[in-house]
Design an enzyme around this catalytic site. Structure first.
Site, PDB file in Angstrom:
ATOM      1  N   GLU A 164      64.236  43.048  38.505  1.00  0.00           N
ATOM      2  CA  GLU A 164      64.420  43.371  39.733  1.00  0.00           C
ATOM      3  C   GLU A 164      62.893  44.395  40.641  1.00  0.00           C
ATOM      4  O   GLU A 164      62.793  44.773  40.631  1.00  0.00           O
ATOM      5  CB  GLU A 164      65.408  43.000  41.450  1.00  0.00           C
ATOM      6  CG  GLU A 164      66.198  42.717  41.201  1.00  0.00           C
ATOM      7  CD  GLU A 164      67.376  42.781  42.240  1.00  0.00           C
ATOM      8  OE1 GLU A 164      66.734  43.488  43.287  1.00  0.00           O
ATOM      9  OE2 GLU A 164      68.164  42.187  42.207  1.00  0.00           O
ATOM     10  N   GLU A 190      73.418  38.860  39.332  1.00  0.00           N
ATOM     11  CA  GLU A 190      73.944  39.732  40.079  1.00  0.00           C
ATOM     12  C   GLU A 190      74.173  38.248  40.767  1.00  0.00           C
ATOM     13  O   GLU A 190      73.041  37.333  41.611  1.00  0.00           O
ATOM     14  CB  GLU A 190      73.026  41.144  40.677  1.00  0.00           C
ATOM     15  CG  GLU A 190      72.809  41.099  40.060  1.00  0.00           C
ATOM     16  CD  GLU A 190      72.160  42.509  40.206  1.00  0.00           C
ATOM     17  OE1 GLU A 190      72.301  42.985  42.313  1.00  0.00           O
ATOM     18  OE2 GLU A 190      71.633  43.351  39.971  1.00  0.00           O
TER      19      GLU A 190
END
Ligand code: GCO
Length: 462
Positions: free
Chosen positions: A173, A362
């Protein structure tokens, strides 16, 4: 463990599908002063007053550093085939450069061996936000040299673990590491509304990704697979107004295209370069950088939580765009439950960026789970959340998207960054005072889902 006993199971996954869970080093390891580990920006940030809810930090957290074998046994009980974890750069290279700390390397070496012994594929992430503090003191990600230091650290990990690890991720991220840290100021190292800096950081993160990909190709692990794991969201405008349509374009450029285009197309999106011109973004981008950043990857990790629904909002710090969670029920993070958006996202990725291996690195939800002292924590909403996302994923596979695996965030309840311990994402409940792990219903359901899927599509050697 007793039978899961609820819910139906989702079909349509290939025989070799990677069933996994995910964690990250700072969120679960604890032992911040042990084994020669150096400090990271999160050690400093979490100890600053007012940064983390209730003043919490991850000095101990799940104490996975001491409980890792027990945690591997939990994974084996679930029947996992892949485990996504992160290597803490300051644990293996306390100063962010220079010699390796053998004790830290030994910890991950043991973890990798322990996974392999249990038939679980190790899937390490090199950077899940824990920059060595020593590098922060030299400017951190603002400093272009940090990209080079990252590539050296990556090369050392390929050298040490390349004989046993075939799947790698560079960054987790990068949008969060750049913009939540330097614009919102909610993550380490915590600068506020500094757009020029945040953009420079985003470029250096991408540059370091490309350098690490090149380092892999030059290493003993050259044939291993590598990619990165951005957080991605389909973006929808709240209303049909031209302002909201514009807000949706900007948010998609800001969060998705700014990271995908350079890696997969070798260029930043033109509309965003124009948007960011006032922040001097071009000054950070040197000739040849985009060729490095677009060094071919083998896979894309997708961190998916919810669709973004956005509206024009002149008061928002994020380019005049605000997210609106529209459809209750929301998770404990205040996030919408939008499983169909995962299918939408995956089809868009294939259409716009090409046909490569995708891992859902995720996906999961926080709910206010409570333990009554018994053997199981009931979490029906998480079972529902995961099964609906698997349905959506199975549909994307049926529609031709090359999805290789799925990792539930998270194996264990853990330190949820600025939100601390109150937000529980785990398949296992962690009773922090005793460090006891208690399976939630979702863990049993997931175990049975994995077994049912394998039964439906037997492996050739079985
Ligand atoms: C992220 C990180 C995880 C989080 C999870 C839940 O997405 O922020 O990769 O570390 O804990 O996503 O917010």
């Amino acid at each position: 463990m007793e039978a899961g006993g609820i819910g139906t199971f989702v079909s349509g996954f290939p025989a070799d599908f990677g069933w996994g869970t995910a964690t990250s080093a700072y969120q679960i390891e604890g032992a911040v002063d042990e084994g020669g580990r150096g400090q990271s920006i999160w050690d400093i940030f979490s100890h600053e007053s007012g940064r983390i809810e209730r003043g919490e930090n991850a000095d101990i957290s799940c104490d996975h550093y001491h409980h890792w074998q027990e945690d591997l046994d939990l994974m084996a009980e679930l029947g996992l085939s892949v485990y996504r974890f992160s290597i803490a750069w300051p644990r293996v290279m306390p100063d962010g450069k220079g010699p390796l700390n053998e004790e830290g390397v030994g910890f991950y070496s043991g973890l990798i061996d322990g996974l392999l012994e249990r038939g679980i594929t190790p899937f390490p992430t090199l950077y899940h936000w824990d920059l060595p503090q020593a590098l922060e003191e030299e400017g951190g990600w603002m400093n272009r040299d940090t990209s080079q230091r990252f590539a050296e650290y990556a090369a050392a990990m390929f050298e040490r673990f390349g004989d046993r690890v075939d799947l790698w991720l560079t960054h987790n991220e990068p949008w969060v590491a750049a913009f939540v840290a330097y614009v919102a100021g909610e993550h380490a190292p915590g600068g506020c509304e500094d757009w020029p800096l945040a953009l420079r950081v985003s470029h250096h993160l991408l540059l370091s990704h490309g350098l690490a990909v090149q380092a892999l190709r030059a290493s003993r692990a050259a044939s291993a697979k590598i990619g990165f794991a951005p957080n991605l969201q389909p973006v929808h405008p709240l209303t049909g107004s031209p302002e909201d349509a514009e807000a949706a374009r900007i948010w998609d450029g800001f969060q998705n295209r700014w990271f995908l285009d350079p890696v997969f197309k070798g260029s930043y999106p033109e509309d965003m370069l124009a948007e960011y011109e006032r922040f001097g973004v071009e000054e950070a981008i040197e000739d040849g950088d985009l060729a490095v950043i677009s060094s071919p990857v083998d896979l894309l990790g997708v961190n998916f939580y919810q669709q973004a629904t956005v509206k024009h909002d002149p008061d928002s710090v994020f380019l005049g765009v605000a997210g609106v969670p529209t459809r209750p029920p929301l998770t404990d993070m205040g996030w919408a439950v939008t499983p169909e958006a995962l299918h939408e996202l995956l089809l868009r990725l294939k259409r716009d960026y090409g046909d490569f291996d995708i891992y859902i690195t995720e996906n999961g939800a926080a709910y206010p789970d409570e333990w009554d002292g018994g053997d199981i924590v009931e979490d029906p909403k998480r079972v529902d959340f995961i099964s609906r996302h698997l349905e959506s994923l199975s549909q994307a596979i049926a529609d031709g998207v090359n999805v290789k695996g799925y990792c539930v965030w998270a194996l264990l309840d853990n330190f949820e960054w600025a939100k601390g311990y109150d937000k529980r994402f785990g398949l296992y409940y962690v009773d922090y005072p005793t460090q006891r792990r208690i399976p939630k219903r979702s863990a049993l359901w997931y175990r049975d889902q994995i077994a049912a899927s394998r039964l439906a599509t037997p492996q050739e050697d079985e």
